[in-house]
Design a protein around this motif. Structure first.
Motif, PDB file in Angstrom:
ATOM      1  N   ASP A 182     -53.404 -49.582  46.728  1.00 17.30           N
ATOM      2  CA  ASP A 182     -54.843 -49.943  46.774  1.00 17.30           C
ATOM      3  C   ASP A 182     -55.199 -51.244  47.303  1.00 17.30           C
ATOM      4  O   ASP A 182     -56.036 -52.006  46.943  1.00 17.30           O
ATOM      5  N   PHE A 209     -56.163 -53.981  49.869  1.00 18.56           N
ATOM      6  CA  PHE A 209     -57.101 -54.192  50.648  1.00 18.56           C
ATOM      7  C   PHE A 209     -56.779 -55.102  51.959  1.00 18.56           C
ATOM      8  O   PHE A 209     -57.454 -54.920  53.030  1.00 18.56           O
ATOM      9  N   ASN A 212     -58.616 -48.444  50.671  1.00 11.08           N
ATOM     10  CA  ASN A 212     -59.449 -49.710  51.120  1.00 11.08           C
ATOM     11  C   ASN A 212     -59.137 -50.731  51.961  1.00 11.08           C
ATOM     12  O   ASN A 212     -59.719 -51.687  52.123  1.00 11.08           O
ATOM     13  N   THR A 215     -58.516 -53.059  54.964  1.00 11.55           N
ATOM     14  CA  THR A 215     -59.554 -53.412  55.608  1.00 11.55           C
ATOM     15  C   THR A 215     -58.994 -54.405  56.716  1.00 11.55           C
ATOM     16  O   THR A 215     -59.288 -54.408  57.754  1.00 11.55           O
ATOM     17  N   LYS A 238     -59.500 -47.597  55.362  1.00  8.48           N
ATOM     18  CA  LYS A 238     -60.663 -47.924  55.813  1.00  8.48           C
ATOM     19  C   LYS A 238     -60.701 -48.394  57.251  1.00  8.48           C
ATOM     20  O   LYS A 238     -61.460 -48.362  57.878  1.00  8.48           O
TER      21      LYS A 238
END
Length: 276
Positions: A129, A131, A152, A154, A173
């Motif tokens: 998970d 980012f 997620n 980014t 994402k």
């Protein structure tokens, strides 16, 4: 190898002295998983050996992994499916992360990689998970689907010379919000080279110089201040093609020992004539 509580997280200090992944016990657990149609929450009721249950229970207690000085390789599957791990911090002696080493660590939101890391294996961080990911400059290769389905994800900053294998950011994402037209599986297999070039060059335009400085592996305050003084503090609001501002990079970069307010404060003092 020892376990202690750090920052209120059960922390494993990994020194490589013990093989953490037991293939026989892992296979026994997966047989139970498949027999019960993948209902993980009921695993204590499965027909597993006491040894297997103890093995699985221990792996689920770890919430933070600190890889200590001297470890050079994270072996294949070492922390696979340790779904409670939230943070991983590596000593700078680590040069290789082998395939699936942190695969299916579904709670993993933060990694600090070794600055001397050279290789990230296939599926190494599958279904975590994360980012943001900042690949160190010495990294020569990132294996296929290494960051697959980090939904997620980014920010993915990768050096120009790093070789990127297929579908590294598939199911993220970043890819979903990009300008690329994906195939029916949501992947970019049909134009892999184009995507990889985009990842490496999205900050190539000169007007994003501040953005590039913030998104570097180890941004320097002196470099940031030089750019800010030339462009003004408003440069922090300029976004790149991934719609990310320099401020956001600074917040998310685990290597940035810089506070944006320090830069703002120095900039304002300069404007007020406090120093030359």
């Amino acid at each position: 190898m020892r376990v202690a509580t750090v920052d209120r997280l059960v922390t494993l200090f990994y020194d490589g002295s013990k093989e953490l992944y037991n293939e026989e016990l892992a296979n026994e657990w997966w047989e139970g998983y498949n027999t019960h149609n993948g209902n993980i929450d009921d695993w204590k009721e499965w027909n597993l050996s006491d040894e297997c249950k103890a093995y699985w229970r221990e792996r689920q207690t770890w919430k933070q992994i600190i890889v200590v000085e001297g470890v050079t390789v994270i072996p294949q599957l070492t922390f696979h499916h340790c779904k409670s791990i939230k943070r991983v911090i590596m000593a700078d002696t680590v040069v290789r992360i082998e395939p699936c080493a942190f695969g299916k660590c579904s709670s993993l939101v933060f990694i600090k990689l070794s600055i001397y890391l050279e290789y990230i294996g296939v599926l190494a961080f599958k279904e975590c998970d994360l980012f943001s990911v900042f690949i160190p400059p010495r990294c020569r290769e990132i294996g296929a689907v290494a960051f697959y389905s980090n939904k997620n994800l980014t920010i993915f900053n990768v050096p120009r010379d790093t070789e990127i294998r297929g579908s590294v950011i598939f199911g993220t994402k970043l890819l979903h919000d990009s300008h690329f037209e994906l195939n029916e599986r949501g992947s970019y297999h049909d134009h892999t080279e184009e995507v990889h070039n985009w990842l490496k060059n999205m900050n190539n335009d000169n007007k994003y110089s501040l953005h590039r400085a913030c998104s570097s592996f180890q941004p320097l305050k002196e470099v940031l201040l030089t750019i800010v003084r030339a462009k003004g503090i408003g440069a922090f609001t300029v976004k790149n093609e991934a719609d990310i501002t320099p401020s956001k990079y600074l917040r998310e970069n685990p290597y940035a020992d810089i506070e944006e307010m320090d830069i703002v404060r120095d900039y304002v003092m300069k404007m007020m004539g406090e120093y030359n």
